[in-house]
Design an enzyme around this catalytic site. Sequence first.
Site, short mmCIF file in Angstrom:
data_model
loop_
_atom_site.label_atom_id
_atom_site.label_comp_id
_atom_site.label_asym_id
_atom_site.label_seq_id
_atom_site.Cartn_x
_atom_site.Cartn_y
_atom_site.Cartn_z
N ARG A 126 43.13 42.51 41.64
CA ARG A 126 42.76 41.30 40.90
C ARG A 126 41.79 40.41 41.68
NH1 ARG A 126 47.96 39.19 37.35
NH2 ARG A 126 48.44 41.20 36.38
N ASP A 168 50.52 25.49 30.58
CA ASP A 168 50.39 26.73 31.34
C ASP A 168 49.54 26.44 32.57
OD1 ASP A 168 51.07 29.80 30.73
OD2 ASP A 168 49.21 29.71 31.89
#
Length: 294
Positions: free
Chosen positions: A49, A164
């Site tokens: 990632r 979030d």
Amino acid sequence: MIEQPIVKASAQEIALGFEDRHFDVISALVKREAGISFSTGKSSLIFNRLARRLRTRGIANFDSYCRLLENDGAERAIVVEALTTNHTSFCREPHHFEFLEAELLPSLLDRARRGGRVRFWSAGCSSGEEPYTLALSIAKAAERLEPFNPTWFLDADVAILATDIASQMVETGRAGVYPADRVEPIDADLRKRWLVRDGAGYRFDDRLRAMITFRMLNLFHPWPMAGQFDVIICRNVMIYFGPEERLQLEQRFASALNPGGHLIIGHSERLAAETRDLFESRGQTIYQLKGAQA
């Protein structure tokens, strides 16, 4: 003594100089910043990632990147977002919404109909499917209360906070536009009433979107909300935290609920022993805060 298998580094990892010490630095950073714990088995996930990020920034290796992270708060935030798992869907774990519609929403909406305040929080809302599913449940329950005026709840003091840690997820939820295959789990009648065609996908009705406030929030940073909540939904989020972080978060959720309010967590999650005495079980991973009824 059983020898552990030797895991060979990939050519990419060798090229970027990724070693165990870099995993240790980055995993500690993410735990400190966001409470997320990574086992050593997740080393490849972290590398995969972040390798693209190094190439984007033109950084030659992980030594240089870790030095950058020491003093660059914006880059640390990007790392946390890159390593956050975002998996969700509409109507996920339907028993939670069935419980809301049958057991909680009738009384909560009756309070709203009489001028009261009703608040929900979707904590770790990802791309917004959870808070929109909640809004649809509210619409269904409101119609049962007043079948000849089914949209009355839009003018009542009923609101959903959706938060979030990932900015891209928050923006997706705020836009309220989803591909056609994503909205298939939504009941066809509800789709017809509350979603409109938007190119190849669907967009939620502006009136329903107005019920939901999307905000970025790190659950381990100070919470800016002043009022209490009647229902907090935090599903499949705490599985990524260590025991201390889960306990801290559960206690903070309890303090953010109205007396008699409800906390709903994911199907594979369980409350910590220290928190369990604060709640009564109302169903599978559904807990009611002990105290006067809301």
